[in-house]
Design an enzyme around this catalytic site. Structure first.
Site, mmCIF file in Angstrom:
data_model
loop_
_atom_site.group_PDB
_atom_site.id
_atom_site.type_symbol
_atom_site.label_atom_id
_atom_site.label_comp_id
_atom_site.label_asym_id
_atom_site.label_seq_id
_atom_site.Cartn_x
_atom_site.Cartn_y
_atom_site.Cartn_z
ATOM 1 N N ARG A 5 88.284 15.986 -41.576
ATOM 2 C CA ARG A 5 87.979 14.913 -42.524
ATOM 3 C C ARG A 5 88.464 13.556 -42.028
ATOM 4 O O ARG A 5 87.780 12.543 -42.201
ATOM 5 C CB ARG A 5 88.665 15.190 -43.863
ATOM 6 C CG ARG A 5 87.813 15.945 -44.812
ATOM 7 C CD ARG A 5 88.607 16.566 -45.935
ATOM 8 N NE ARG A 5 87.903 17.771 -46.339
ATOM 9 C CZ ARG A 5 87.089 17.850 -47.361
ATOM 10 N NH1 ARG A 5 86.917 16.818 -48.147
ATOM 11 N NH2 ARG A 5 86.436 18.961 -47.644
ATOM 12 N N HIS B 213 85.402 18.482 -36.565
ATOM 13 C CA HIS B 213 84.985 18.575 -37.965
ATOM 14 C C HIS B 213 85.995 17.998 -38.956
ATOM 15 O O HIS B 213 85.767 18.001 -40.151
ATOM 16 C CB HIS B 213 84.767 20.037 -38.336
ATOM 17 C CG HIS B 213 86.065 20.804 -38.459
ATOM 18 N ND1 HIS B 213 86.699 21.341 -37.376
ATOM 19 C CD2 HIS B 213 86.835 21.085 -39.529
ATOM 20 C CE1 HIS B 213 87.812 21.927 -37.774
ATOM 21 N NE2 HIS B 213 87.942 21.784 -39.078
ATOM 22 N N GLU C 188 100.407 32.658 -41.689
ATOM 23 C CA GLU C 188 100.427 31.389 -40.936
ATOM 24 C C GLU C 188 101.183 30.314 -41.726
ATOM 25 O O GLU C 188 100.703 29.191 -41.939
ATOM 26 C CB GLU C 188 99.021 30.901 -40.574
ATOM 27 C CG GLU C 188 99.018 29.890 -39.428
ATOM 28 C CD GLU C 188 97.626 29.335 -39.115
ATOM 29 O OE1 GLU C 188 97.158 28.440 -39.825
ATOM 30 O OE2 GLU C 188 97.026 29.805 -38.140
ATOM 31 N N ASP D 210 96.033 26.595 -44.624
ATOM 32 C CA ASP D 210 96.170 25.278 -45.255
ATOM 33 C C ASP D 210 94.885 24.749 -45.877
ATOM 34 O O ASP D 210 94.742 23.555 -46.098
ATOM 35 C CB ASP D 210 96.651 24.286 -44.195
ATOM 36 C CG ASP D 210 95.749 24.268 -42.975
ATOM 37 O OD1 ASP D 210 94.600 24.713 -43.092
ATOM 38 O OD2 ASP D 210 96.186 23.806 -41.905
ATOM 39 N N GLU E 146 95.179 19.058 -45.435
ATOM 40 C CA GLU E 146 95.805 20.330 -45.030
ATOM 41 C C GLU E 146 97.324 20.290 -45.032
ATOM 42 O O GLU E 146 97.979 21.293 -45.362
ATOM 43 C CB GLU E 146 95.291 20.760 -43.647
ATOM 44 C CG GLU E 146 93.837 21.225 -43.629
ATOM 45 C CD GLU E 146 92.822 20.099 -43.520
ATOM 46 O OE1 GLU E 146 93.240 18.910 -43.459
ATOM 47 O OE2 GLU E 146 91.613 20.376 -43.525
ATOM 48 N N HIS F 224 79.489 21.679 -36.726
ATOM 49 C CA HIS F 224 79.927 22.188 -38.032
ATOM 50 C C HIS F 224 78.868 21.863 -39.094
ATOM 51 O O HIS F 224 78.188 20.835 -38.993
ATOM 52 C CB HIS F 224 81.259 21.493 -38.359
ATOM 53 C CG HIS F 224 82.050 22.112 -39.473
ATOM 54 N ND1 HIS F 224 81.687 21.996 -40.791
ATOM 55 C CD2 HIS F 224 83.197 22.839 -39.464
ATOM 56 C CE1 HIS F 224 82.579 22.626 -41.550
ATOM 57 N NE2 HIS F 224 83.510 23.155 -40.762
HETATM 58 C C1 UD1 Z 1 87.290 23.272 -44.476
HETATM 59 C C2 UD1 Z 1 88.801 23.106 -44.706
HETATM 60 C C3 UD1 Z 1 89.490 22.709 -43.404
HETATM 61 C C4 UD1 Z 1 89.141 23.660 -42.282
HETATM 62 C C5 UD1 Z 1 87.634 23.790 -42.168
HETATM 63 C C6 UD1 Z 1 87.289 24.838 -41.141
HETATM 64 C C7 UD1 Z 1 89.616 22.255 -46.859
HETATM 65 C C8 UD1 Z 1 89.866 21.056 -47.674
HETATM 66 N N1 UD1 Z 1 89.039 22.032 -45.657
HETATM 67 O O1 UD1 Z 1 86.762 22.003 -44.157
HETATM 68 O O2 UD1 Z 1 90.887 22.721 -43.607
HETATM 69 O O3 UD1 Z 1 89.656 23.150 -41.064
HETATM 70 O O4 UD1 Z 1 87.092 24.187 -43.437
HETATM 71 O O5 UD1 Z 1 85.973 24.763 -40.739
HETATM 72 O O6 UD1 Z 1 89.887 23.359 -47.276
HETATM 73 N N2 UD1 Z 1 79.090 23.908 -45.221
HETATM 74 C C9 UD1 Z 1 77.950 24.684 -45.220
HETATM 75 N N3 UD1 Z 1 78.058 25.997 -44.830
HETATM 76 C C10 UD1 Z 1 79.234 26.553 -44.436
HETATM 77 C C11 UD1 Z 1 80.363 25.758 -44.403
HETATM 78 C C12 UD1 Z 1 80.291 24.434 -44.822
HETATM 79 O O7 UD1 Z 1 76.872 24.228 -45.563
HETATM 80 O O8 UD1 Z 1 79.226 27.748 -44.095
HETATM 81 C C13 UD1 Z 1 78.994 22.501 -45.690
HETATM 82 C C14 UD1 Z 1 78.777 22.392 -47.204
HETATM 83 O O9 UD1 Z 1 77.955 21.307 -47.478
HETATM 84 C C15 UD1 Z 1 80.191 22.154 -47.725
HETATM 85 C C16 UD1 Z 1 80.720 21.260 -46.622
HETATM 86 O O10 UD1 Z 1 80.222 21.827 -45.409
HETATM 87 O O11 UD1 Z 1 80.219 21.555 -49.007
HETATM 88 C C17 UD1 Z 1 82.211 21.098 -46.584
HETATM 89 O O12 UD1 Z 1 82.908 22.330 -46.624
HETATM 90 P P1 UD1 Z 1 84.474 22.324 -47.000
HETATM 91 O O13 UD1 Z 1 84.974 23.727 -46.915
HETATM 92 O O14 UD1 Z 1 84.695 21.601 -48.278
HETATM 93 O O15 UD1 Z 1 85.099 21.420 -45.889
HETATM 94 P P2 UD1 Z 1 85.238 21.639 -44.324
HETATM 95 O O16 UD1 Z 1 85.088 20.305 -43.700
HETATM 96 O O17 UD1 Z 1 84.351 22.743 -43.896
HETATM 97 N N1 UDP Z 2 84.589 28.991 -34.065
HETATM 98 C C1 UDP Z 2 83.452 29.806 -34.102
HETATM 99 N N2 UDP Z 2 82.228 29.232 -33.883
HETATM 100 C C2 UDP Z 2 82.074 27.909 -33.633
HETATM 101 C C3 UDP Z 2 83.228 27.082 -33.623
HETATM 102 C C4 UDP Z 2 84.484 27.653 -33.845
HETATM 103 O O1 UDP Z 2 83.542 31.010 -34.312
HETATM 104 O O2 UDP Z 2 80.925 27.456 -33.441
HETATM 105 C C5 UDP Z 2 85.915 29.598 -34.327
HETATM 106 C C6 UDP Z 2 87.029 29.265 -33.372
HETATM 107 O O3 UDP Z 2 87.071 30.169 -32.287
HETATM 108 C C7 UDP Z 2 88.271 29.365 -34.238
HETATM 109 C C8 UDP Z 2 87.773 28.960 -35.607
HETATM 110 O O4 UDP Z 2 86.349 29.070 -35.570
HETATM 111 O O5 UDP Z 2 88.755 30.694 -34.350
HETATM 112 C C9 UDP Z 2 88.196 27.565 -35.898
HETATM 113 O O6 UDP Z 2 87.530 27.106 -37.028
HETATM 114 P P1 UDP Z 2 87.463 25.575 -37.391
HETATM 115 O O7 UDP Z 2 87.557 24.776 -36.147
HETATM 116 O O8 UDP Z 2 86.263 25.411 -38.257
HETATM 117 O O9 UDP Z 2 88.730 25.402 -38.324
HETATM 118 P P2 UDP Z 2 90.268 25.033 -38.060
HETATM 119 O O10 UDP Z 2 90.835 26.045 -37.134
HETATM 120 O O11 UDP Z 2 90.298 23.645 -37.525
HETATM 121 O O12 UDP Z 2 90.853 25.085 -39.430
#
Ligand code: UD1
Ligand code: UDP
Length: 383
Positions: free
Chosen positions: A224, A222, A121, A99, A135, A255
């Site tokens: 939104r 983490h 999924e 999602d 999502e 995160h």
């Molecule tokens: C995204 C997904 C969310 C998922 C989450 C898992 C969308 C809209 N959101 O949210 O569904 O649950 O990932 O973690 O698709 N960033 C870094 N390094 C990284 C990852 C993120 O610096 O490796 C920072 C960056 O500034 C980036 C920001 O996090 O712009 C947001 O990342 P984004 O993927 O847009 O949103 P998440 O909150 O991570």
């Molecule tokens: N996870 C990880 N390291 C961390 C936190 C989470 O490897 O420090 C793993 C966790 O076991 C799970 C996945 O990341 O498999 C979940 O990711 P996240 O919570 O970012 O996204 P969501 O599942 O909410 O979309």
């Protein structure tokens, strides 16, 4: 079969990578498939952590992440860049997961390109458009354009059937036969494949410097919709919990999203028995889930993994698209009220019967064979 099934596997964030990795490894093992791994790199560092663990080298890396990126530009970048790759490689099928914005934009892009789409999924729902945001709508739209729906549980099969996506009804067991014409398949969730692959490594956690004399509460948050006041409430609850319970330590791998980090470090940096650390690699994270006494989380994936490890989970959300573990008793929704989180944790710490009623290993999300089933289904569809 002479021609291999060219299967584009597209993902971009940490959870998609964890859940797609076992499927990529399964497809690579089979001579009938030609998997092409495309990463959007919606996440960068957190994606690379997973690619390294599973030793996956992408065939295409779009490297799209920007600091504090927004949904509009991310969506349009994914559409534009995947179009070019789909035109170049002409896959027989595109597989996307879950999602995220990567999942939705990839599905739409494959639909525009008239390529078959398999949604891994599929079928999770809260039926609340705004929760989780974005999502719920991402997965509804992805399901709407997908051809094959790989649903993890009976509940997700039901959701798809109720939304009108059907050509047949599955009979409920994990071993559904793959009848011609069916578009919904119950496979289990590949997260359990990934968990079983990883947890047996029993990764050493000594480098984290956790104290042996303290119980560990593991926290992740983490989402939104929790940015701002809800996340502040969660942090305040942590302060209350460590203040009242001197025998516990809270460990929070924070995160990398700056909207999360700014709030969390402002509230919880340098607090005794609160350890703020960077996101952990998946193997140590699984080991930490296993060691934890209680898990507090708003993560989707953690809600699916922790029940298999027999650790009580309190979900920092008001709704979940993963009701199975709630029904089985080891997951409770506590929302983001400071008082509710604090009182439920205190009850778990003080009331043994209550703790034991939640500490049970259940596995409603899979049996470790979801990737194998998914590959079998695709093969049967193309042969
Ligand atoms: C995204 C997904 C969310 C998922 C989450 C898992 C969308 C809209 N959101 O949210 O569904 O649950 O990932 O973690 O698709 N960033 C870094 N390094 C990284 C990852 C993120 O610096 O490796 C920072 C960056 O500034 C980036 C920001 O996090 O712009 C947001 O990342 P984004 O993927 O847009 O949103 P998440 O909150 O991570
Ligand atoms: N996870 C990880 N390291 C961390 C936190 C989470 O490897 O420090 C793993 C966790 O076991 C799970 C996945 O990341 O498999 C979940 O990711 P996240 O919570 O970012 O996204 P969501 O599942 O909410 O979309």
């Amino acid at each position: 079969m002479d021609k291999k099934i060219k299967t584009a596997v597209v993902f971009g964030t940490r959870p998609e990578a964890i859940k797609m990795a076992p499927l990529v490894l399964e497809l690579k093992k089979r001579p009938e498939f030609e998997p092409v791994v495309i990463v959007t790199a919606q996440h960068r560092q957190m994606l690379d952590q997973v690619l390294d663990l599973f030793e996956i080298t992408p065939d295409f890396d779009l490297n799209l992440m920007k600091p504090n990126q927004n949904l509009w530009s991310l969506t349009s970048d994914i559409l534009t860049e995947t179009k070019k790759i789909f035109e170049e490689i002409k896959p027989d099928i595109v597989l996307m997961h879950g999602d995220t914005t990567t999942a939705f934009a990839t599905a739409l892009s494959a639909f525009y390109a008239r390529i078959q789409i398999g949604h891994i999924e599929a079928g999770l729902r809260t039926f609340n458009k705004d929760y989780p945001f974005p999502e719920e709508i991402n997965r509804v739209l992805a399901d709407a354009v997908s051809d094959l729906h790989f649903a993890p549980t009976e509940g997700s099969v039901e959701n798809l059937l109720n939304s009108g996506i059907k050509e047949g009804r599955l009979n409920g067991s994990m071993d559904n036969s793959y009848e011609e014409g069916r578009r919904i398949y119950k496979t289990g969730n590949t997260v359990i494949d990934a968990l079983l692959y990883t947890v047996e490594k029993n990764t050493d956690l000594s480098y984290l410097g956790l104290r042996d004399d303290l119980k560990t509460i593991l926290l992740t948050s983490h989402r939104r919709e929790n940015f701002g006041q809800p996340l502040e409430n969660i942090c305040d609850a942590v302060l209350d919990i460590v203040e009242k319970n001197k025998d516990i330590e809270v460990v929070y791998p924070v995160h990398l999203n700056p909207n999360v980090r700014n709030t969390v470090f402002k509230k919880l940096d340098n607090i005794e028995r609160v350890k703020l650390i960077d996101p952990l690699d998946y193997a140590p994270f699984c080991a930490l889930m296993k060691k934890a006494h209680i898990i507090l989380t708003d993560s989707g994936g953690v809600q699916e993994e922790a029940p298999s490890l027999g650790v009580p989970v309190l979900v920092l959300r008001d709704e979940t698209e993963r009701p199975e573990a709630v029904h089985s008793g080891c997951v409770k929704l506590v929302g983001t009220s400071r008082e509710k989180i604090t009182s439920t944790v205190n009850k778990l710490l003080s009331d043994e019967a209550f703790y034991n009623s939640m500490k049970m290993a259940v596995n409603p999300y899979g049996d470790g064979l979801a990737s194998k089933r998914t590959a079998d289904i695709i093969l049967s569809r193309f042969s």
